[in-house]
Scaffold this motif. Structure first.
Motif, PDB file in Angstrom:
ATOM      1  N   ARG A 137       0.841  -1.180   0.000  1.00 42.62           N
ATOM      2  CA  ARG A 137       0.000   0.000   0.000  1.00 42.62           C
ATOM      3  C   ARG A 137       0.885   1.241   0.000  1.00 42.62           C
ATOM      4  O   ARG A 137       1.703   1.441   0.870  1.00 42.62           O
ATOM      5  CB  ARG A 137      -0.911   0.000   1.233  1.00 42.62           C
ATOM      6  CG  ARG A 137      -1.815   1.205   1.314  1.00 42.62           C
ATOM      7  CD  ARG A 137      -2.770   1.096   2.471  1.00 42.62           C
ATOM      8  NE  ARG A 137      -3.779   0.074   2.238  1.00 42.62           N
ATOM      9  CZ  ARG A 137      -4.765  -0.198   3.096  1.00 42.62           C
ATOM     10  NH1 ARG A 137      -4.847   0.468   4.232  1.00 42.62           N
ATOM     11  NH2 ARG A 137      -5.646  -1.136   2.831  1.00 42.62           N
ATOM     12  N   ALA A 138       0.716   2.081  -1.029  1.00 39.91           N
ATOM     13  CA  ALA A 138       1.593   3.226  -1.212  1.00 39.91           C
ATOM     14  C   ALA A 138       0.950   4.526  -0.761  1.00 39.91           C
ATOM     15  O   ALA A 138       1.338   5.589  -1.190  1.00 39.91           O
ATOM     16  CB  ALA A 138       2.000   3.326  -2.681  1.00 39.91           C
ATOM     17  N   TYR A 139      -0.056   4.430   0.077  1.00 44.10           N
ATOM     18  CA  TYR A 139      -0.729   5.637   0.540  1.00 44.10           C
ATOM     19  C   TYR A 139      -1.163   5.433   1.978  1.00 44.10           C
ATOM     20  O   TYR A 139      -1.311   4.310   2.451  1.00 44.10           O
ATOM     21  CB  TYR A 139      -1.945   5.947  -0.330  1.00 44.10           C
ATOM     22  CG  TYR A 139      -3.076   4.949  -0.139  1.00 44.10           C
ATOM     23  CD1 TYR A 139      -4.113   5.212   0.753  1.00 44.10           C
ATOM     24  CD2 TYR A 139      -3.086   3.738  -0.821  1.00 44.10           C
ATOM     25  CE1 TYR A 139      -5.127   4.300   0.966  1.00 44.10           C
ATOM     26  CE2 TYR A 139      -4.101   2.815  -0.611  1.00 44.10           C
ATOM     27  CZ  TYR A 139      -5.119   3.102   0.268  1.00 44.10           C
ATOM     28  OH  TYR A 139      -6.121   2.189   0.482  1.00 44.10           O
ATOM     29  N   ASP A 140      -1.342   6.525   2.668  1.00 43.04           N
ATOM     30  CA  ASP A 140      -1.880   6.495   4.019  1.00 43.04           C
ATOM     31  C   ASP A 140      -3.356   6.846   3.924  1.00 43.04           C
ATOM     32  O   ASP A 140      -3.695   7.934   3.441  1.00 43.04           O
ATOM     33  CB  ASP A 140      -1.139   7.499   4.897  1.00 43.04           C
ATOM     34  CG  ASP A 140      -1.763   7.582   6.278  1.00 43.04           C
ATOM     35  OD1 ASP A 140      -1.692   6.595   7.014  1.00 43.04           O
ATOM     36  OD2 ASP A 140      -2.335   8.644   6.604  1.00 43.04           O
ATOM     37  N   PRO A 141      -4.262   5.969   4.346  1.00 41.94           N
ATOM     38  CA  PRO A 141      -5.699   6.219   4.178  1.00 41.94           C
ATOM     39  C   PRO A 141      -6.161   7.540   4.783  1.00 41.94           C
ATOM     40  O   PRO A 141      -6.953   8.256   4.178  1.00 41.94           O
ATOM     41  CB  PRO A 141      -6.348   5.025   4.886  1.00 41.94           C
ATOM     42  CG  PRO A 141      -5.330   3.944   4.832  1.00 41.94           C
ATOM     43  CD  PRO A 141      -4.007   4.641   4.950  1.00 41.94           C
ATOM     44  N   GLU A 142      -5.663   7.881   5.973  1.00 45.31           N
ATOM     45  CA  GLU A 142      -6.086   9.116   6.622  1.00 45.31           C
ATOM     46  C   GLU A 142      -5.631  10.335   5.837  1.00 45.31           C
ATOM     47  O   GLU A 142      -6.405  11.272   5.612  1.00 45.31           O
ATOM     48  CB  GLU A 142      -5.529   9.175   8.043  1.00 45.31           C
ATOM     49  CG  GLU A 142      -5.976  10.393   8.831  1.00 45.31           C
ATOM     50  CD  GLU A 142      -5.445  10.373  10.257  1.00 45.31           C
ATOM     51  OE1 GLU A 142      -4.495  11.134  10.541  1.00 45.31           O
ATOM     52  OE2 GLU A 142      -5.978   9.591  11.071  1.00 45.31           O
ATOM     53  N   THR A 143      -4.387  10.306   5.378  1.00 40.14           N
ATOM     54  CA  THR A 143      -3.858  11.416   4.592  1.00 40.14           C
ATOM     55  C   THR A 143      -4.610  11.558   3.283  1.00 40.14           C
ATOM     56  O   THR A 143      -4.956  12.676   2.859  1.00 40.14           O
ATOM     57  CB  THR A 143      -2.358  11.208   4.321  1.00 40.14           C
ATOM     58  OG1 THR A 143      -1.657  11.129   5.562  1.00 40.14           O
ATOM     59  CG2 THR A 143      -1.788  12.347   3.494  1.00 40.14           C
ATOM     60  N   ALA A 144      -4.871  10.425   2.626  1.00 40.04           N
ATOM     61  CA  ALA A 144      -5.585  10.446   1.345  1.00 40.04           C
ATOM     62  C   ALA A 144      -7.004  10.980   1.522  1.00 40.04           C
ATOM     63  O   ALA A 144      -7.482  11.792   0.714  1.00 40.04           O
ATOM     64  CB  ALA A 144      -5.610   9.048   0.738  1.00 40.04           C
ATOM     65  N   LEU A 145      -7.676  10.536   2.579  1.00 41.03           N
ATOM     66  CA  LEU A 145      -9.055  10.977   2.802  1.00 41.03           C
ATOM     67  C   LEU A 145      -9.105  12.480   3.068  1.00 41.03           C
ATOM     68  O   LEU A 145      -9.998  13.189   2.570  1.00 41.03           O
ATOM     69  CB  LEU A 145      -9.662  10.211   3.971  1.00 41.03           C
ATOM     70  CG  LEU A 145     -11.138  10.505   4.279  1.00 41.03           C
ATOM     71  CD1 LEU A 145     -12.020  10.159   3.085  1.00 41.03           C
ATOM     72  CD2 LEU A 145     -11.591   9.723   5.510  1.00 41.03           C
ATOM     73  N   PHE A 195     -11.783   3.522  -1.208  1.00 39.02           N
ATOM     74  CA  PHE A 195     -12.845   4.310  -0.582  1.00 39.02           C
ATOM     75  C   PHE A 195     -14.231   4.166  -1.220  1.00 39.02           C
ATOM     76  O   PHE A 195     -15.231   4.574  -0.631  1.00 39.02           O
ATOM     77  CB  PHE A 195     -12.473   5.802  -0.606  1.00 39.02           C
ATOM     78  CG  PHE A 195     -11.188   6.129   0.089  1.00 39.02           C
ATOM     79  CD1 PHE A 195     -11.072   6.016   1.470  1.00 39.02           C
ATOM     80  CD2 PHE A 195     -10.078   6.532  -0.638  1.00 39.02           C
ATOM     81  CE1 PHE A 195      -9.890   6.316   2.111  1.00 39.02           C
ATOM     82  CE2 PHE A 195      -8.886   6.840  -0.003  1.00 39.02           C
ATOM     83  CZ  PHE A 195      -8.793   6.729   1.378  1.00 39.02           C
ATOM     84  N   GLY A 196     -14.305   3.640  -2.425  1.00 36.23           N
ATOM     85  CA  GLY A 196     -15.592   3.554  -3.112  1.00 36.23           C
ATOM     86  C   GLY A 196     -15.727   4.647  -4.156  1.00 36.23           C
ATOM     87  O   GLY A 196     -14.736   5.191  -4.635  1.00 36.23           O
ATOM     88  N   ASP A 226     -19.251   7.858  -1.805  1.00 32.95           N
ATOM     89  CA  ASP A 226     -18.672   7.143  -0.654  1.00 32.95           C
ATOM     90  C   ASP A 226     -17.512   7.942  -0.057  1.00 32.95           C
ATOM     91  O   ASP A 226     -17.383   8.048   1.174  1.00 32.95           O
ATOM     92  CB  ASP A 226     -18.158   5.762  -1.079  1.00 32.95           C
ATOM     93  CG  ASP A 226     -19.271   4.822  -1.485  1.00 32.95           C
ATOM     94  OD1 ASP A 226     -20.397   4.962  -0.965  1.00 32.95           O
ATOM     95  OD2 ASP A 226     -19.026   3.950  -2.344  1.00 32.95           O
ATOM     96  N   ILE A 227     -16.670   8.492  -0.939  1.00 37.26           N
ATOM     97  CA  ILE A 227     -15.525   9.264  -0.472  1.00 37.26           C
ATOM     98  C   ILE A 227     -15.997  10.490   0.301  1.00 37.26           C
ATOM     99  O   ILE A 227     -15.467  10.822   1.365  1.00 37.26           O
ATOM    100  CB  ILE A 227     -14.624   9.687  -1.655  1.00 37.26           C
ATOM    101  CG1 ILE A 227     -14.045   8.448  -2.347  1.00 37.26           C
ATOM    102  CG2 ILE A 227     -13.488  10.604  -1.176  1.00 37.26           C
ATOM    103  CD1 ILE A 227     -13.334   8.754  -3.657  1.00 37.26           C
ATOM    104  N   TYR A 228     -17.030  11.156  -0.245  1.00 34.11           N
ATOM    105  CA  TYR A 228     -17.530  12.352   0.422  1.00 34.11           C
ATOM    106  C   TYR A 228     -18.112  12.015   1.797  1.00 34.11           C
ATOM    107  O   TYR A 228     -17.865  12.739   2.776  1.00 34.11           O
ATOM    108  CB  TYR A 228     -18.589  13.053  -0.425  1.00 34.11           C
ATOM    109  CG  TYR A 228     -19.135  14.274   0.281  1.00 34.11           C
ATOM    110  CD1 TYR A 228     -18.421  15.461   0.285  1.00 34.11           C
ATOM    111  CD2 TYR A 228     -20.319  14.219   1.004  1.00 34.11           C
ATOM    112  CE1 TYR A 228     -18.868  16.570   0.978  1.00 34.11           C
ATOM    113  CE2 TYR A 228     -20.784  15.319   1.706  1.00 34.11           C
ATOM    114  CZ  TYR A 228     -20.048  16.492   1.687  1.00 34.11           C
ATOM    115  OH  TYR A 228     -20.497  17.578   2.393  1.00 34.11           O
ATOM    116  N   ILE A 229     -18.886  10.959   1.875  1.00 35.61           N
ATOM    117  CA  ILE A 229     -19.486  10.564   3.160  1.00 35.61           C
ATOM    118  C   ILE A 229     -18.400  10.276   4.185  1.00 35.61           C
ATOM    119  O   ILE A 229     -18.497  10.692   5.350  1.00 35.61           O
ATOM    120  CB  ILE A 229     -20.402   9.331   2.977  1.00 35.61           C
ATOM    121  CG1 ILE A 229     -21.640   9.710   2.146  1.00 35.61           C
ATOM    122  CG2 ILE A 229     -20.809   8.761   4.328  1.00 35.61           C
ATOM    123  CD1 ILE A 229     -22.527  10.760   2.794  1.00 35.61           C
TER     124      ILE A 229
END
Length: 209
Positions: A19-27, A62-63, A67-70
């Motif tokens: 995984r080349a990304y951090d979910p929290e940072t990406a969100l 994220f969908g 989905d991303i916005y929610i």
């Protein structure tokens, strides 16, 4: 006699890409895209550019755009509540606590690197809520939580004698939250941070008077 083992044979790597990304940072990068352009004005390509992820990776993580916005809206509320409750625990007078809460809000509203962003909910969710039940639900739940937190503050202040016995904590809470919303709108409309802090001080004097 040589063994059949090849010394130079490369080690086998596990299948699948790391995984080349951090979910929290990406969100939160995705949230910034929505925050600047609104829900309707933000495309999946815009989110991909903001996060540095391609569309298939975004969908897998994220969908779809909704989905991303929610997820971004829910994350914003969580961070907002954390900041507010830290301010509510200020421990000073009710007036000092209110100003601490408003200062925490202003820190969020003016957190954009390139522009004043205001409140994520006021700036992006309000226009979508009438036609999107899920966004409407999350928005309403967040407002009710804010109302309840302010009401609890005024109940404590009334019990401590800081407010008159006939003070209405629920009505004061609605006024306090309305002030916060006004600050968010005015921030996005160009009012400076110092101007909005003066507005907050005037509101506190009225609420606590």
């Amino acid at each position: 006699m040589r063994s059949g083992t090849k010394k130079d044979e490369p080690e086998k790597k596990p299948r699948g890409r790391p995984r080349a990304y951090d979910p929290e940072t990406a969100l939160r990068a995705a949230a910034q895209a929505f925050w600047k352009a609104g829900y309707a004005g933000t495309s999946l390509d815009d989110i991909a550019a903001a996060t540095g992820m391609n569309r298939p990776s975004l969908r897998a993580a994220f969908g779809d755009k909704h989905d991303i916005y929610i997820k971004a809206l829910s994350d914003y509320w969580e961070r907002k509540f954390a900041a507010m409750r830290q301010a509510f625990g200020h421990g000073g007078s009710v007036a000092d606590t209110l100003m601490s809460v408003y200062d925490a809000s202003l820190a969020i509203y003016f957190s954009g690197d390139e522009q004043v962003l205001g409140c994520f909910v006021v700036g992006t969710a309000i226009t979508e809520a009438p036609n999107d039940p899920e966004i409407q639900r999350l928005t309403a739940e967040g407002f009710r939580t804010l109302d309840a937190d302010f009401e609890a503050l005024f109940k404590r202040a009334r019990a401590a004698g800081e407010l008159s016995r006939d003070a209405d904590p629920k009505a004061l809470a609605l006024l306090a939250v309305a002030t916060m919303h006004s600050m968010a709108v005015r921030a996005r409309a160009g009012s400076s941070r110092s101007e909005l802090r003066k507005l907050a001080q005037k509101a506190v004097s009225v609420i606590c008077g």
